[in-house]
Design a protein around this motif. Structure first.
Motif, mmCIF file in Angstrom:
data_model
loop_
_atom_site.group_PDB
_atom_site.id
_atom_site.type_symbol
_atom_site.label_atom_id
_atom_site.label_comp_id
_atom_site.label_asym_id
_atom_site.label_seq_id
_atom_site.Cartn_x
_atom_site.Cartn_y
_atom_site.Cartn_z
ATOM 1 N N VAL A 145 0.873 -1.177 0.000
ATOM 2 C CA VAL A 145 0.000 0.000 0.000
ATOM 3 C C VAL A 145 0.907 1.222 0.000
ATOM 4 O O VAL A 145 1.552 1.538 1.003
ATOM 5 N N ASP A 146 0.976 1.892 -1.140
ATOM 6 C CA ASP A 146 1.904 3.006 -1.289
ATOM 7 C C ASP A 146 1.431 4.264 -0.563
ATOM 8 O O ASP A 146 0.300 4.347 -0.072
ATOM 9 N N LYS A 147 2.310 5.238 -0.535
ATOM 10 C CA LYS A 147 2.077 6.489 0.167
ATOM 11 C C LYS A 147 0.793 7.178 -0.302
ATOM 12 O O LYS A 147 0.482 7.198 -1.495
ATOM 13 N N ASP A 148 0.065 7.708 0.667
ATOM 14 C CA ASP A 148 -1.178 8.479 0.437
ATOM 15 C C ASP A 148 -2.327 7.630 -0.118
ATOM 16 O O ASP A 148 -3.388 8.180 -0.445
ATOM 17 N N ALA A 149 -2.146 6.332 -0.243
ATOM 18 C CA ALA A 149 -3.268 5.469 -0.637
ATOM 19 C C ALA A 149 -4.182 5.260 0.559
ATOM 20 O O ALA A 149 -3.725 5.197 1.706
ATOM 21 N N GLU A 150 -5.485 5.144 0.313
ATOM 22 C CA GLU A 150 -6.474 4.928 1.360
ATOM 23 C C GLU A 150 -7.245 3.652 1.053
ATOM 24 O O GLU A 150 -7.864 3.541 -0.010
ATOM 25 N N VAL A 151 -7.187 2.703 1.981
ATOM 26 C CA VAL A 151 -7.839 1.404 1.790
ATOM 27 C C VAL A 151 -8.753 1.161 2.984
ATOM 28 O O VAL A 151 -8.288 1.112 4.123
ATOM 29 N N GLU A 152 -10.034 1.002 2.728
ATOM 30 C CA GLU A 152 -11.008 0.881 3.824
ATOM 31 C C GLU A 152 -12.054 -0.183 3.485
ATOM 32 O O GLU A 152 -12.558 -0.232 2.360
ATOM 33 N N ASN A 153 -12.338 -1.049 4.455
ATOM 34 C CA ASN A 153 -13.347 -2.105 4.296
ATOM 35 C C ASN A 153 -13.068 -2.967 3.059
ATOM 36 O O ASN A 153 -13.966 -3.228 2.250
ATOM 37 N N CYS A 154 -11.815 -3.403 2.941
ATOM 38 C CA CYS A 154 -11.403 -4.184 1.775
ATOM 39 C C CYS A 154 -10.769 -5.508 2.195
ATOM 40 O O CYS A 154 -10.246 -5.643 3.306
ATOM 41 N N ILE A 155 -10.799 -6.455 1.282
ATOM 42 C CA ILE A 155 -10.104 -7.734 1.426
ATOM 43 C C ILE A 155 -9.109 -7.806 0.278
ATOM 44 O O ILE A 155 -9.498 -7.811 -0.898
ATOM 45 N N ILE A 156 -7.818 -7.840 0.611
ATOM 46 C CA ILE A 156 -6.767 -7.771 -0.401
ATOM 47 C C ILE A 156 -5.963 -9.065 -0.367
ATOM 48 O O ILE A 156 -5.301 -9.370 0.626
ATOM 49 N N PHE A 157 -5.988 -9.828 -1.455
ATOM 50 C CA PHE A 157 -5.278 -11.094 -1.531
ATOM 51 C C PHE A 157 -3.782 -10.880 -1.783
ATOM 52 O O PHE A 157 -3.322 -9.765 -2.023
ATOM 53 N N ASN A 158 -3.035 -11.977 -1.773
ATOM 54 C CA ASN A 158 -1.569 -11.961 -1.866
ATOM 55 C C ASN A 158 -1.028 -11.132 -3.024
ATOM 56 O O ASN A 158 -1.606 -11.109 -4.121
ATOM 57 N N ASP A 159 0.122 -10.506 -2.786
ATOM 58 C CA ASP A 159 0.963 -9.929 -3.837
ATOM 59 C C ASP A 159 0.270 -8.851 -4.658
ATOM 60 O O ASP A 159 0.595 -8.634 -5.829
ATOM 61 N N THR A 160 -0.672 -8.162 -4.055
ATOM 62 C CA THR A 160 -1.354 -7.060 -4.718
ATOM 63 C C THR A 160 -0.646 -5.743 -4.386
ATOM 64 O O THR A 160 -0.190 -5.543 -3.262
ATOM 65 N N VAL A 161 -0.581 -4.853 -5.355
ATOM 66 C CA VAL A 161 0.075 -3.553 -5.181
ATOM 67 C C VAL A 161 -0.951 -2.445 -5.375
ATOM 68 O O VAL A 161 -1.619 -2.383 -6.420
ATOM 69 N N ILE A 162 -1.068 -1.587 -4.381
ATOM 70 C CA ILE A 162 -1.999 -0.452 -4.437
ATOM 71 C C ILE A 162 -1.165 0.817 -4.544
ATOM 72 O O ILE A 162 -0.408 1.165 -3.636
ATOM 73 N N GLY A 163 -1.291 1.478 -5.670
ATOM 74 C CA GLY A 163 -0.421 2.594 -6.000
ATOM 75 C C GLY A 163 -0.657 3.850 -5.177
ATOM 76 O O GLY A 163 -1.668 3.998 -4.474
ATOM 77 N N GLU A 164 0.273 4.751 -5.288
ATOM 78 C CA GLU A 164 0.262 6.001 -4.522
ATOM 79 C C GLU A 164 -1.014 6.799 -4.798
ATOM 80 O O GLU A 164 -1.425 6.986 -5.941
ATOM 81 N N GLY A 165 -1.662 7.238 -3.723
ATOM 82 C CA GLY A 165 -2.840 8.089 -3.841
ATOM 83 C C GLY A 165 -4.115 7.377 -4.258
ATOM 84 O O GLY A 165 -5.152 8.025 -4.447
#
Length: 370
Positions: A314-334
């Motif tokens: 989970v990169d800088k300034d990314a917002e993740v809420e009420n989520c289910i994230i499986f293996n090896d996933t990348v969430i980009g900045e912002g």
């Protein structure tokens, strides 16, 4: 007492989540697969002769289980066996559990010392002491014991098998594939039967063009007065992951300490395939609130009310809420994610927004870039 175990991998349709995997290999709880619960329950009860029945999409399941070492099982004849269509004499689609058992008759008849059979499913998760279920079955003297859970039937959820008992604890009524009212208990798809009784019943019912465990053997036999049924009410947490909505809600329920303790630290440990990862890194500006996070993650942004599997970024300034994230996933900045389920190896580009609702979470398929 020697006991044989049968695990049905459950090929129910969960949309994108089961496109390339069975329900049994669906990830759950940050580091587990759903089959881990059935395997751990059987292993704790001392069941070492286990057959896993699957129709298709079972490669990831076989890769996960491997030789069965993590559960104290051995992948060999007389130990753990994968009962796939290509290993049987008949390869057409199973119309019900009885037909799948008929096609695995060689496995059922192998091992003259096995007296009882425990059958369990992969869509209903629990940490249950099967030794207590086996003892209750023997003490009852009945043909079939059904493990049940109160509080699931509500008049709207369709239940595979719902059972109503009287004040003496005897079965008073049963319903199949029906939205049973709240005074019925839902079957957890865990059954105990005498092995010879099961073999005889499967052969006879298949000969009569009957294929379904719930409708034909349990309900049908009980109605005809030829099958006696005992119930074992389970008091712990039982998670019915029979739809995407239930999977989503049950996954997030693990954030609650009491639920997590019952499922993972209750009657016995839940084992899974061992994967060595570095500890999760929490960046200086990261904000983590009420989340279940596995090892190997790199967290620079904000995570709230989520379940994160291994190696999630989970990169800088990314917002993740009420989520289910499986293996090896990348969430980009912002990026901004709310009410979403992301499968393995997903890439969320910087600044992207994925906003679902609690009743209809956004689902991103494995390997996609959004």
């Amino acid at each position: 007492m020697n006991v044989m175990g049968i695990i049905f991998t459950n090929d129910a349709d969960m949309g994108e989540l089961t496109d390339k995997r069975t329900m049994a290999s669906l990830p759950f709880g940050g580091r587990y697969r759903q089959v881990d619960f059935a395997l751990s329950n059987l292993s704790y009860a001392g069941v070492r002769h286990v057959g896993i029945i699957s129709r298709f999409n079972y490669q990831s399941l076989m890769n996960h289980i491997g030789d069965g070492e993590e559960w104290g099982l051995e992948l060999e004849e007389g130990g753990l066996e994968f009962l796939t269509p290509y290993a049987q004499s008949v390869t057409h689609t199973y119309r019900g559990k009885l037909e799948s058992l008929a096609n695995a008759m060689d496995f059922l008849e192998f091992g003259a010392d096995d007296e009882l059979v425990v059958m369990t499913d992969s869509a209903i998760l629990s940490n249950i002491d099967l030794t207590a279920v086996l003892a209750a079955h023997v003490a009852s003297g009945k043909d079939v014991t059904v493990v049940t859970k109160a509080g699931i039937c509500n008049g709207s959820k369709v239940i595979d098998l719902a059972v109503k008992v009287d004040e003496k604890g005897e079965v008073a009524d049963m319903l199949v594939d029906y939205a049973a009212p709240a005074d019925y208990a839902a079957s957890m798809d865990i059954f105990v039967l005498n092995k010879q009784f099961l073999i005889h019943s499967v052969k006879e019912l298949i000969a009569r063009d009957k294929f379904h465990m719930d409708r034909d053997l349990v309900l049908g036999g009980w109605q005809r007065g030829v099958v006696s049924v005992n119930t074992f009410p389970f008091e712990g947490v039982a998670m019915f992951n029979e739809s995407i909505g239930e999977f989503y809600e049950n996954s997030l329920a693990l954030i609650k300490p009491d639920v997590r303790k019952d499922i993972f630290d209750g009657r016995h440990p839940i084992y899974t395939k061992v994967r060595f990862r570095v500890p999760t890194y929490y960046g200086e500006d990261s904000k983590i609130d009420n989340a279940l996070i596995a090892d190997g993650c790199m967290l620079e942004g904000e995570v709230k009310d989520c379940v994160l599997f291994r190696n999630v970024t989970v990169d800088k300034d990314a917002e993740v809420e009420n989520c289910i994230i499986f293996n090896d996933t990348v969430i980009g900045e912002g990026a901004e994610l709310k009410y979403a389920i992301l499968d393995k190896d997903v890439t969320v580009t910087p600044g992207a927004k994925l906003i679902g609702t609690r009743k209809n979470p956004v689902i991103v398929k494995r390997g996609e870039t959004v």
